[in-house]
Design an enzyme around this catalytic site. Sequence first.
Site, PDB file in Angstrom:
ATOM      1  CE  LYS A  34      -0.207  -0.201   5.055  1.00 20.76           C
ATOM      2  NZ  LYS A  34      -1.009  -0.636   6.213  1.00 20.76           N
ATOM      3  CE1 TYR A  69      12.871  31.262   3.785  1.00 25.29           C
ATOM      4  CE2 TYR A  69      12.486  28.904   3.943  1.00 25.29           C
ATOM      5  CZ  TYR A  69      12.514  30.072   3.202  1.00 25.29           C
ATOM      6  OH  TYR A  69      12.181  30.042   1.878  1.00 25.29           O
TER       7      TYR A  69
HETATM    8  C1  LIG Z   1      -0.187  -1.646   6.844  1.00 28.72           C
HETATM    9  C2  LIG Z   1      -0.790  -2.924   7.284  1.00 28.72           C
HETATM   10  C3  LIG Z   1      -0.006  -4.076   7.476  1.00 28.72           C
HETATM   11  C4  LIG Z   1       1.507  -4.073   7.412  1.00 28.72           C
HETATM   12  O1  LIG Z   1       2.034  -3.652   8.656  1.00 28.72           O
HETATM   13  P1  LIG Z   1       3.605  -3.634   8.938  1.00 28.72           P
HETATM   14  O2  LIG Z   1       3.738  -3.206  10.337  1.00 28.72           O
HETATM   15  O3  LIG Z   1       4.171  -2.623   7.994  1.00 28.72           O
HETATM   16  O4  LIG Z   1       4.116  -4.999   8.668  1.00 28.72           O
HETATM   17  C5  LIG Z   1      -0.656  -5.262   7.756  1.00 28.72           C
HETATM   18  N1  LIG Z   1      -1.993  -5.314   7.861  1.00 28.72           N
HETATM   19  C6  LIG Z   1      -2.773  -4.227   7.722  1.00 28.72           C
HETATM   20  C7  LIG Z   1      -4.249  -4.361   7.866  1.00 28.72           C
HETATM   21  C8  LIG Z   1      -2.213  -2.998   7.449  1.00 28.72           C
HETATM   22  O5  LIG Z   1      -2.987  -1.913   7.304  1.00 28.72           O
END
Ligand SMILES: *Cc1c(COP(=O)(O)O)cnc(C)c1O
Length: 372
Positions: free
Chosen positions: A38, A265
């Site tokens: 994702k 800045y």
């Molecule tokens: C993002 C996510 C993961 C992965 O989690 P990690 O800590 O990066 O391994 C797994 N399951 C769900 C439902 C998520 O949203």
Amino acid sequence: MSEQLVFREASVDLRAVRANVAALAAHVGTPHVMAVVKANAYGHGAVPVARAALAGGADWLGVADIAEAIALRDAGIDAPVLAWLHDPDVIFDEAIARGISIGISTLGQLDAVTDASRRVGAPARLHLKVDTGLSRNGIPEEDWATAVESAGSLQESGDIVVEGLFSHLSNASPEEDAAQRERFEAAIATAEAHGVAPELLHLASTAAAITRPECRFTMVRLGIGIYGLSPWSDSTPDVPLVPAMTLRGRVANVRRVAAGTGASYDYQWRAPRDTTLVLVPLGYAEGIPRQASGRAEVWIAGKRHPVVGRIAMDQFIVDVGDLSVAVGDPVVVFGDPATGAPSADDWAVAAGTINYEIVTRIGHRVQRHYVE
Ligand SMILES: *Cc1c(COP(=O)(O)O)cnc(C)c1O
């Protein structure tokens, strides 16, 4: 590693992704492994990372949005993919037609997906998600029996196929994870009692996958670990992982300044002595956290040097002392700490956040470069 220098570049080592997936898969020993890609694979690039993860032994891909799953299909990736976070007005037809598995977190989504299955003329493939205590997404426990009863009869009539049951952990403490695991097991039993007994049962993301065998069930969902980063801010996994991303830039300017000269800045910083300042062309538009102003370090000419003054939208300044640096020289913002360079974790500490956020926010002006 390519020696060709790019103005702003995130180099992603796909061999590292492959090896990380293989190492984690061997460690967990589950029949199935989902690689979570994702958010553009946590900033690394969804399509190349998905391919590398599949080559490393993952047999499922996970994303949040259906649009992310469709993008994988558009790129020609036909591996099983699960999408679990939906727009309230989502139309599931395209997802079903393109063989995307759908995470179900409400009774309304179960209705909508059933309607879509009938329109498309193919059964939707579903993973029913139960909320075991994260209080985020997932069917609340009080609706679970209704949901699985309904899913059981829709499966009987051929409208849907339930491929999996899942939940997500808070990773709060061993005791709290255990309580969530017990609630997940109870939910599985309730589903089975209604004839819903799919093969895929998944609860653990990287953290629990590594440390809690009893949370692995038949599949784990691996995100941060496949990128070679630790799911914890205070320790590293017992599995050999290599950070896949190296963020680089080229020195855009070099300036010798006298003691007392202010820089960037608000003159948050003034030169404590005569020194050389180097301009690095990455800023918060690239995801470089402004909160790390005056706290982070970068790697130039084989040494760490401090980021000084305010990090701006497009650039920041590094104090290299009396080191001789030329315009065009390479700068590593972060990478594999085994090389001596700062890590995404170092930047996370400097910015008061977690490594996940450091890599995921890398912006679109940064060219991705893939090492096969
Ligand atoms: C993002 C996510 C993961 C992965 O989690 P990690 O800590 O990066 O391994 C797994 N399951 C769900 C439902 C998520 O949203």
